[in-house]
Scaffold this active site. Structure first.
Site, PDB file in Angstrom:
ATOM      1  N   GLY A   1       0.852  -1.183   0.000  1.00 43.40           N
ATOM      2  CA  GLY A   1       0.000   0.000   0.000  1.00 43.40           C
ATOM      3  C   GLY A   1       0.881   1.224   0.000  1.00 43.40           C
ATOM      4  O   GLY A   1       1.789   1.330  -0.822  1.00 43.40           O
ATOM      5  N   GLU A   2       0.676   2.095   0.929  1.00 46.45           N
ATOM      6  CA  GLU A   2       1.482   3.310   1.023  1.00 46.45           C
ATOM      7  C   GLU A   2       1.997   3.414   2.458  1.00 46.45           C
ATOM      8  O   GLU A   2       1.218   3.630   3.388  1.00 46.45           O
ATOM      9  CB  GLU A   2       0.613   4.518   0.634  1.00 46.45           C
ATOM     10  CG  GLU A   2       1.342   5.825   0.632  1.00 46.45           C
ATOM     11  CD  GLU A   2       2.645   5.775  -0.145  1.00 46.45           C
ATOM     12  OE1 GLU A   2       2.641   5.404  -1.329  1.00 46.45           O
ATOM     13  OE2 GLU A   2       3.687   6.105   0.453  1.00 46.45           O
ATOM     14  N   SER A   3       3.318   3.228   2.591  1.00 50.90           N
ATOM     15  CA  SER A   3       3.895   3.149   3.936  1.00 50.90           C
ATOM     16  C   SER A   3       3.665   4.423   4.743  1.00 50.90           C
ATOM     17  O   SER A   3       3.449   4.366   5.958  1.00 50.90           O
ATOM     18  CB  SER A   3       5.387   2.828   3.846  1.00 50.90           C
ATOM     19  OG  SER A   3       6.055   3.782   3.044  1.00 50.90           O
TER      20      SER A   3
ATOM     21  N   CYS B   1       6.196  -5.120   0.501  1.00 50.32           N
ATOM     22  CA  CYS B   1       6.333  -3.807  -0.141  1.00 50.32           C
ATOM     23  C   CYS B   1       6.223  -2.662   0.879  1.00 50.32           C
ATOM     24  O   CYS B   1       7.176  -2.447   1.626  1.00 50.32           O
ATOM     25  CB  CYS B   1       5.343  -3.686  -1.293  1.00 50.32           C
ATOM     26  SG  CYS B   1       5.863  -2.439  -2.486  1.00 50.32           S
TER      27      CYS B   1
ATOM     28  N   ARG C   1      12.973   3.597  -0.713  1.00 51.49           N
ATOM     29  CA  ARG C   1      11.599   3.603  -1.258  1.00 51.49           C
ATOM     30  C   ARG C   1      11.629   3.834  -2.761  1.00 51.49           C
ATOM     31  O   ARG C   1      12.487   4.556  -3.255  1.00 51.49           O
ATOM     32  CB  ARG C   1      10.769   4.722  -0.630  1.00 51.49           C
ATOM     33  CG  ARG C   1      10.301   4.438   0.762  1.00 51.49           C
ATOM     34  CD  ARG C   1       9.514   5.604   1.306  1.00 51.49           C
ATOM     35  NE  ARG C   1       8.192   5.729   0.736  1.00 51.49           N
ATOM     36  CZ  ARG C   1       7.616   6.902   0.424  1.00 51.49           C
ATOM     37  NH1 ARG C   1       8.253   8.037   0.591  1.00 51.49           N
ATOM     38  NH2 ARG C   1       6.402   6.919  -0.064  1.00 51.49           N
TER      39      ARG C   1
ATOM     40  N   ILE D   1       5.664  -3.318  -7.463  1.00 47.96           N
ATOM     41  CA  ILE D   1       4.879  -2.110  -7.768  1.00 47.96           C
ATOM     42  C   ILE D   1       5.452  -0.962  -6.934  1.00 47.96           C
ATOM     43  O   ILE D   1       5.291  -0.933  -5.713  1.00 47.96           O
ATOM     44  CB  ILE D   1       3.383  -2.309  -7.427  1.00 47.96           C
ATOM     45  CG1 ILE D   1       2.817  -3.534  -8.157  1.00 47.96           C
ATOM     46  CG2 ILE D   1       2.579  -1.056  -7.772  1.00 47.96           C
ATOM     47  CD1 ILE D   1       1.436  -3.972  -7.662  1.00 47.96           C
ATOM     48  N   ARG D   2       6.162  -0.061  -7.606  1.00 51.64           N
ATOM     49  CA  ARG D   2       6.810   1.062  -6.894  1.00 51.64           C
ATOM     50  C   ARG D   2       7.482   0.539  -5.615  1.00 51.64           C
ATOM     51  O   ARG D   2       7.273   1.042  -4.509  1.00 51.64           O
ATOM     52  CB  ARG D   2       5.806   2.176  -6.596  1.00 51.64           C
ATOM     53  CG  ARG D   2       5.288   2.850  -7.869  1.00 51.64           C
ATOM     54  CD  ARG D   2       4.263   3.942  -7.610  1.00 51.64           C
ATOM     55  NE  ARG D   2       4.766   4.916  -6.662  1.00 51.64           N
ATOM     56  CZ  ARG D   2       4.237   5.148  -5.447  1.00 51.64           C
ATOM     57  NH1 ARG D   2       3.199   4.468  -5.033  1.00 51.64           N
ATOM     58  NH2 ARG D   2       4.745   6.069  -4.687  1.00 51.64           N
TER      59      ARG D   2
ATOM     60  N   HIS E   1       4.929  -8.569  -4.072  1.00 50.15           N
ATOM     61  CA  HIS E   1       3.575  -8.803  -3.550  1.00 50.15           C
ATOM     62  C   HIS E   1       3.086 -10.221  -3.840  1.00 50.15           C
ATOM     63  O   HIS E   1       2.314 -10.417  -4.794  1.00 50.15           O
ATOM     64  CB  HIS E   1       2.586  -7.865  -4.254  1.00 50.15           C
ATOM     65  CG  HIS E   1       2.759  -6.420  -3.965  1.00 50.15           C
ATOM     66  ND1 HIS E   1       2.103  -5.782  -2.943  1.00 50.15           N
ATOM     67  CD2 HIS E   1       3.488  -5.479  -4.587  1.00 50.15           C
ATOM     68  CE1 HIS E   1       2.431  -4.504  -2.937  1.00 50.15           C
ATOM     69  NE2 HIS E   1       3.270  -4.290  -3.922  1.00 50.15           N
TER      70      HIS E   1
ATOM     71  N   GLU F   1       0.870 -11.683  -2.439  1.00 51.72           N
ATOM     72  CA  GLU F   1      -0.582 -11.689  -2.205  1.00 51.72           C
ATOM     73  C   GLU F   1      -1.375 -11.431  -3.480  1.00 51.72           C
ATOM     74  O   GLU F   1      -2.584 -11.688  -3.502  1.00 51.72           O
ATOM     75  CB  GLU F   1      -0.962 -10.671  -1.102  1.00 51.72           C
ATOM     76  CG  GLU F   1      -0.834  -9.198  -1.466  1.00 51.72           C
ATOM     77  CD  GLU F   1       0.567  -8.622  -1.295  1.00 51.72           C
ATOM     78  OE1 GLU F   1       1.535  -9.391  -1.205  1.00 51.72           O
ATOM     79  OE2 GLU F   1       0.688  -7.375  -1.271  1.00 51.72           O
TER      80      GLU F   1
HETATM   81  N1  GLN Z   1       5.987   3.007  -2.736  1.00 57.06           N
HETATM   82  C1  GLN Z   1       5.105   2.593  -1.675  1.00 57.06           C
HETATM   83  C2  GLN Z   1       5.540   3.142  -0.317  1.00 57.06           C
HETATM   84  O1  GLN Z   1       6.446   3.871  -0.220  1.00 57.06           O
HETATM   85  C3  GLN Z   1       5.030   1.076  -1.591  1.00 57.06           C
HETATM   86  C4  GLN Z   1       4.302   0.530  -2.800  1.00 57.06           C
HETATM   87  C5  GLN Z   1       3.615  -0.770  -2.575  1.00 57.06           C
HETATM   88  O2  GLN Z   1       3.355  -1.208  -1.456  1.00 57.06           O
HETATM   89  N2  GLN Z   1       3.255  -1.378  -3.688  1.00 57.06           N
HETATM   90  O3  GLN Z   1       4.935   2.825   0.645  1.00 57.06           O
END
Ligand code: GLN
Length: 201
Positions: A46-48, A78, A107, A136-137, A176, A178
């Site tokens: 997700g987004e940390s 992630c 990151r 993913i990113r 991921h 999942e």
């Molecule tokens: N770039 C996201 C972050 O900094 C992580 C991306 C992800 O969980 N797919 O949290």
């Protein structure tokens, strides 16, 4: 054993489905009582920054950090990997992590060209064919202490970047599982990491 998936933001439903495919019941946890009741925890992708901020504002941050430090088995994918890192590069201003793994992660490390990609990786501890991995990113591990085992790495431009690591009761992947449909890493977490009481700190 009761496995919780931190359900503040991110792909927690996919982690619950991955565990369900192994016949393991997992629960969304988002209150202090729920977090206190689990025997193992998953920090989703997700987004940390958002997950950390929400944990702070719901007064869960120190509880989670404390449970991790006390030896709770935790798997982070992630964003979850970032949240388990003691140090973060290219972090957002004031970004906090729960920490626990003696590593520095970068990151969004793979940059714009390969922002998101899939590849197959061999991973220590996971027998059988290579694992299909989805990034993913994603972060990678830039530096780590002697207590950290690297389980998988990605080679880029002649450099090897760790993307799966374990430190005792803590497991983290840049990718991921999942969402890849390959539940072997969830199985490894439950069968090996959660049951390895000798690794508890
Ligand atoms: N770039 C996201 C972050 O900094 C992580 C991306 C992800 O969980 N797919 O949290």
């Amino acid at each position: 054993m009761k496995v919780g998936v931190l359900a503040l933001q991110g792909d927690f439903r996919e982690h619950i489905a991955a565990l369900a495919s192994l016949d393991i019941a997992a629960y969304e946890v988002r209150s202090a009582a729920e977090i206190s009741s689990v025997d193992a925890l998953i920090l989703p992708g997700g987004e940390s920054t958002t997950i950390a901020k929400l944990a702070r504002s719901f007064d869960l941050f120190d509880l989670i950090k404390g449970r991790i430090a006390a030896g709770l088995p935790v798997y982070g994918s992630c964003a979850g990997m970032i949240l388990l890192a003691d140090r973060v590069l290219d972090s957002a201003l004031g970004q906090e992590t729960f920490g626990g793994i003696d590593m520095t992660v970068r990151r969004n490390a793979f940059g714009r060209q390969v922002d998101s990609f899939e590849t197959e990786l061999e991973m220590l501890g996971i027998p059988g064919p290579a694992i299909k991995t989805i990034f993913i990113r994603a972060p990678w591990v830039e530096q780590y202490g002697a207590v950290v085992s690297v389980l998988a790495s990605v080679e880029i431009g002649g450099f090897s970047h760790p993307v799966a690591v374990r430190q005792g009761n803590l497991l983290a992947t840049s990718f991921h599982p999942e969402i890849s449909g390959d539940n072997r890493i969830h199985k490894f977490f439950v069968d090996e990491v959660c049951s390895d009481l000798s690794s508890r700190t």
